[in-house]
Motif scaffolding. Sequence first.
Motif, PDB file in Angstrom:
ATOM      1  N   GLU A  57      -3.227   4.011  -2.610  1.00 49.73           N
ATOM      2  CA  GLU A  57      -4.329   4.408  -1.771  1.00 49.73           C
ATOM      3  C   GLU A  57      -5.706   4.066  -2.833  1.00 49.73           C
ATOM      4  OE1 GLU A  57      -5.809   9.137  -1.108  1.00 49.73           O
ATOM      5  OE2 GLU A  57      -3.578   8.775  -1.160  1.00 49.73           O
ATOM      6  N   TYR A  58      -5.464   4.416  -4.019  1.00 47.69           N
ATOM      7  CA  TYR A  58      -6.370   3.965  -5.082  1.00 47.69           C
ATOM      8  C   TYR A  58      -7.222   2.248  -3.864  1.00 47.69           C
ATOM      9  CZ  TYR A  58      -9.403   1.685  -8.354  1.00 47.69           C
ATOM     10  OH  TYR A  58     -10.094   1.207  -9.628  1.00 47.69           O
ATOM     11  N   PHE A  59      -6.086   1.251  -4.572  1.00 45.57           N
ATOM     12  CA  PHE A  59      -5.964  -0.500  -4.440  1.00 45.57           C
ATOM     13  C   PHE A  59      -7.394   0.369  -2.666  1.00 45.57           C
ATOM     14  CE2 PHE A  59      -3.202  -0.574  -7.269  1.00 45.57           C
ATOM     15  CZ  PHE A  59      -3.716  -0.948  -8.173  1.00 45.57           C
ATOM     16  N   GLN A  60      -6.435   0.530  -1.098  1.00 47.75           N
ATOM     17  CA  GLN A  60      -6.924   0.954   0.062  1.00 47.75           C
ATOM     18  C   GLN A  60      -8.972   1.419  -0.029  1.00 47.75           C
ATOM     19  OE1 GLN A  60      -3.639   2.666   1.661  1.00 47.75           O
ATOM     20  NE2 GLN A  60      -2.203   0.895   2.048  1.00 47.75           N
ATOM     21  N   ASN A  61      -8.925   1.986  -0.739  1.00 47.68           N
ATOM     22  CA  ASN A  61     -10.150   2.684  -0.801  1.00 47.68           C
ATOM     23  C   ASN A  61     -11.050   2.210  -1.975  1.00 47.68           C
ATOM     24  OD1 ASN A  61      -9.116   4.645   1.028  1.00 47.68           O
ATOM     25  ND2 ASN A  61      -7.749   5.178   0.163  1.00 47.68           N
ATOM     26  N   ILE A  62     -10.736   1.182  -2.751  1.00 46.08           N
ATOM     27  CA  ILE A  62     -11.758   0.773  -3.260  1.00 46.08           C
ATOM     28  C   ILE A  62     -13.120   0.118  -3.039  1.00 46.08           C
ATOM     29  CG2 ILE A  62     -12.500  -1.726  -4.679  1.00 46.08           C
ATOM     30  CD1 ILE A  62      -9.461  -1.826  -5.626  1.00 46.08           C
ATOM     31  N   PRO A  63     -13.962   0.905  -3.378  1.00 48.36           N
ATOM     32  CA  PRO A  63     -15.542   0.480  -2.342  1.00 48.36           C
ATOM     33  C   PRO A  63     -16.073  -0.698  -2.005  1.00 48.36           C
ATOM     34  CG  PRO A  63     -16.056   2.595  -4.491  1.00 48.36           C
ATOM     35  CD  PRO A  63     -14.664   1.214  -4.788  1.00 48.36           C
ATOM     36  N   ALA A  64     -16.239  -0.531  -0.665  1.00 56.31           N
ATOM     37  CA  ALA A  64     -16.998  -2.107  -0.290  1.00 56.31           C
ATOM     38  C   ALA A  64     -17.558  -2.857  -0.881  1.00 56.31           C
ATOM     39  CB  ALA A  64     -17.093  -2.017   0.867  1.00 56.31           C
ATOM     40  N   GLY A  65     -18.538  -2.124  -2.293  1.00 63.03           N
ATOM     41  CA  GLY A  65     -19.546  -2.701  -2.698  1.00 63.03           C
ATOM     42  C   GLY A  65     -19.053  -3.428  -3.878  1.00 63.03           C
ATOM     43  N   SER A  66     -17.862  -3.044  -3.908  1.00 67.55           N
ATOM     44  CA  SER A  66     -17.318  -3.266  -5.889  1.00 67.55           C
ATOM     45  C   SER A  66     -16.096  -4.356  -5.453  1.00 67.55           C
ATOM     46  CB  SER A  66     -16.088  -1.741  -6.110  1.00 67.55           C
ATOM     47  OG  SER A  66     -15.913  -2.708  -8.035  1.00 67.55           O
ATOM     48  N   PRO A  67     -17.427  -5.667  -6.179  1.00 76.46           N
ATOM     49  CA  PRO A  67     -16.233  -7.079  -6.578  1.00 76.46           C
ATOM     50  C   PRO A  67     -15.050  -7.320  -7.442  1.00 76.46           C
ATOM     51  CG  PRO A  67     -18.359  -7.155  -7.887  1.00 76.46           C
ATOM     52  CD  PRO A  67     -18.199  -5.616  -7.413  1.00 76.46           C
ATOM     53  N   TRP A  68     -15.053  -5.619  -8.165  1.00 78.77           N
ATOM     54  CA  TRP A  68     -13.940  -6.019  -8.987  1.00 78.77           C
ATOM     55  C   TRP A  68     -12.981  -4.080  -8.355  1.00 78.77           C
ATOM     56  CZ3 TRP A  68     -15.813  -9.100 -12.745  1.00 78.77           C
ATOM     57  CH2 TRP A  68     -17.102  -9.491 -12.559  1.00 78.77           C
TER      58      TRP A  68
END
Length: 386
Positions: free
Chosen positions: A266-277
């Motif tokens: 769930e964490y990896f699926q919801n990484i913010p779109a603005g984060s390249p990291w």
Amino acid sequence: MRPSDGWKRVEEGIYRNCDGTGPKWRAVHWYSITNKTAVLQKTGTGSQSKAKKALAELRLKAEQLRTSSLKPYTTEISTFGEAIDYYLARKNPGRSRTLFARLKSEMGRVRIAELGERFERWLLCMRDEKVHVHIGRGKTRPTERVVSPATLNRLLAWANAALNLCVRNGVLPSNPLKHIRRQRETPRHVALSPTEEMRLLNAVDRHEPHIGPLVRFSLAIPSRVAELVDARRDQLDLVNRVLFIPAHKTKGRRATTKPLPEHMLEYFQNIPAGSPWVFYRTTGGTPRNPEVSYHPLGNFKKSWAKVTMEAQLSGLRFHDLRHVAASRLLAAGVPELAIAAVAGWAPGSNMLSRYWGETPERVLALVRANTKAKHLGHELRLAENA
């Protein structure tokens, strides 16, 4: 190298400049010394007879070098510091450059003739020395920890590397440290109980939540900090549920893939779109600065020291989570080759035995469970045969 561009061969060892720039003539003499090929050359102006005279001088010098078993363009090393400079001018030690700086600052002025005895005595003195930590503004303070045998062995290994290169290149007759034995290392026994893990995660969530995903991932999958701390979003494969680690980020310079833990999908699926990291920290998001910016975690030593102190685990290092994860996978019955592939160890490496960090009670429980399972299986087979 043999003159090529802009030079024309006139006769054996004599070359003439064809483009009219620079020296007019060049004399080149190739010869064999200590089973290797070397070259002497000299450039200058004047007539062709002057170039022939220069070639004759080079041949005479080569003969002198051959008889004295010295190589051209080298000077003899007299101190250990000169040997270190010679090595660093030709090799890149990477992150171990600080170890060379320490070697040079403490032993650099020692003459090569005295180095063997002095270096061995220095290692013995360091074995009882307290480790110092930086507290800012160029100041340090001693801790209760002493210098580990592993640190002494690294210093000895890099010192041998510098001296062996000098020996191979003919600027030293022999390595004065080859008789020094490595210190005996005791592997760190790292075992994190469920209670300790809960205290650690609670401290992370309360005080430094931005490193929470990194800590949870490292507790499940054996990893190194350098592999994860600046992992980019394009390394993440949500379809196959893996994180790709490129070769230049791994210690063994071999690319590897790490499976994503099920409880972190769930964490990896919801990484913010603005984060390249993949693992990130944020700045902004306040009334004065409403725009949110994303950054890699970078150096989080202060955050880690804070949470371990809060969790009463002050001796725990972040790299120890790698030990914990490998031990748990091994105890869960994951094949050793699979663990080695995920952790990035070379095939046939004995690193897994070093990373086995179960408590004696846990080892006994595993053995009992395994014995009980075999006994039950034996009784079932007897019942079937009956």
